[in-house]
Design an enzyme around this catalytic site. Structure first.
Site, mmCIF file in Angstrom:
data_model
loop_
_atom_site.group_PDB
_atom_site.id
_atom_site.type_symbol
_atom_site.label_atom_id
_atom_site.label_comp_id
_atom_site.label_asym_id
_atom_site.label_seq_id
_atom_site.Cartn_x
_atom_site.Cartn_y
_atom_site.Cartn_z
ATOM 1 N N ARG A 184 0.852 -1.194 0.000
ATOM 2 C CA ARG A 184 0.000 0.000 0.000
ATOM 3 C C ARG A 184 0.885 1.241 0.000
ATOM 4 O O ARG A 184 1.886 1.307 0.713
ATOM 5 C CB ARG A 184 -0.919 0.017 1.228
ATOM 6 C CG ARG A 184 -2.060 -0.998 1.151
ATOM 7 C CD ARG A 184 -3.124 -0.554 0.175
ATOM 8 N NE ARG A 184 -4.294 -1.420 0.176
ATOM 9 C CZ ARG A 184 -4.558 -2.332 -0.749
ATOM 10 N NH1 ARG A 184 -3.687 -2.526 -1.734
ATOM 11 N NH2 ARG A 184 -5.663 -3.055 -0.691
ATOM 12 N N HIS B 79 0.517 0.886 -10.122
ATOM 13 C CA HIS B 79 -0.356 0.037 -9.303
ATOM 14 C C HIS B 79 -0.935 -1.119 -10.132
ATOM 15 O O HIS B 79 -2.152 -1.342 -10.145
ATOM 16 C CB HIS B 79 -1.488 0.861 -8.694
ATOM 17 C CG HIS B 79 -2.068 0.236 -7.452
ATOM 18 N ND1 HIS B 79 -2.580 0.983 -6.412
ATOM 19 C CD2 HIS B 79 -2.243 -1.063 -7.081
ATOM 20 C CE1 HIS B 79 -3.037 0.182 -5.466
ATOM 21 N NE2 HIS B 79 -2.839 -1.069 -5.852
ATOM 22 N N GLU C 225 -2.355 8.643 -5.783
ATOM 23 C CA GLU C 225 -2.424 8.014 -7.102
ATOM 24 C C GLU C 225 -3.549 8.645 -7.917
ATOM 25 O O GLU C 225 -4.643 8.849 -7.393
ATOM 26 C CB GLU C 225 -2.652 6.501 -6.965
ATOM 27 C CG GLU C 225 -1.493 5.781 -6.314
ATOM 28 C CD GLU C 225 -1.686 4.261 -6.212
ATOM 29 O OE1 GLU C 225 -2.775 3.773 -6.612
ATOM 30 O OE2 GLU C 225 -0.769 3.578 -5.754
#
Length: 304
Positions: A228, A275, A256
């Site tokens: 994370r 990601h 993000e």
């Protein structure tokens, strides 16, 4: 019983047929952040990812079960779920293999100077570079020894015989030389050549890696985050790439998308992916096996 399914999963026709054959009445919404064209009070179970980040779970007054499409539990209100006796399933194990392979691939890219050779390939330039590294003999520290951490350890054990885990629960696991208590992090950072995060995000782990943490790491070590983004202070990582680290492999960031003007983009010793380290051609099958098993068992338990 009504089952809410969302566009966050690739619902093949045969999957939908199987759910209906189990007895579920299907309700579909494409986007989890959109307004509903159904009454949430009618929903008995949901297969989702970000649904309860975007919508108040208390509106789902009949909700009895949630199947998450993520392994992490940080996207749902856990205390509410416990208080309301809602059964919660996650995607444990679905993404472990691609995440582990991403960690290995990133470290190898750094150690074998893949960026240098790719740039020269684009320019049709034949230049030798011999100051390359290998994983063999390196000490690897995996923070978080759940299903992802175990798969990471298995793959690095193919390269080196020094793979150690840190976790809140100490146990014996043949994927690791040893799993130690996470309170020993500072000591392990001073010994480790490669540090890999596979921890969940909690109040205790947020910004676990700050300027102070990076300063404790072994000089010229490699830092990997496939967990994370909020586990890491991005600005502190950016500074550590200049002063401390050999390099970093980062798939997740606290913000993000990563802002296009952030200076970390321009660091030569970082591998950045958006990601996607969980992505794999095998995920749908693994995910469906978990969804179908959990929903079949739940339906039977609640319908005699």
């Amino acid at each position: 019983m009504k089952l809410l399914i969302t566009g966050s999963f690739n619902w093949k026709k045969e999957y939908l047929i199987q759910l209906e054959e189990m007895g579920w009445e299907l309700v579909f919404t494409e986007r989890e952040d959109s307004n509903f064209d159904f009454d949430p009070k009618d929903i008995d179970a949901a297969v989702c990812n970000w649904l309860f980040v975007n919508h108040d779970i208390s509106n789902f007054t009949s909700l009895k079960a949630i199947q998450l499409l993520s392994a992490g539990l940080d996207r749902v209100p856990l205390q509410y779920i416990v208080d309301k006796h809602i059964q919660l399933f996650n995607a444990r194990g679905v993404y472990s293999v691609p995440l582990a392979e991403q960690a290995v691939a990133g470290v190898l890219q750094l150690y074998r100077s893949s960026r240098f050779f790719m740039e020269n390939q684009k320019k049709h330039t034949w230049i030798k570079k011999k100051d390359l590294n290998e994983i063999y003999g390196k000490r690897v520290c995996v923070l978080g020894c759940g299903s992802v951490g175990v798969e990471v350890a298995k793959r690095f054990r193919a390269f080196t015989d020094k793979v150690y885990g840190l976790d809140i629960a100490v146990r014996i696991d043949t994927a690791f030389n040893e799993i130690k208590e996470i309170r020993l992090l500072d000591d392990e950072l001073q010994l480790s050549d490669i540090v890999i995060l596979t921890l969940p995000l909690t109040d205790q782990t947020k910004h676990m890696f700050s300027t102070d943490t990076f300063n404790k790491m072994k000089p010229d070590s490699v830092f990997v985050n496939i967990a994370r983004g909020a586990l890491v202070d991005t600005d502190a990582l950016c500074a550590a790439l200049d002063s401390k680290l050999y390099g970093a492999v980062i798939d997740v960031f606290e913000e993000e998308p990563l802002p296009s003007d952030h200076p970390i983009w321009d660091k030569e010793n970082i591998i950045i992916t958006p990601h996607i380290s969980y992505a794999s051609n095998n995920n749908d099958e693994r995910m469906w096996n978990i969804i179908s098993d959990n929903l079949r068992q739940f339906y039977r338990q609640n319908n005699g």
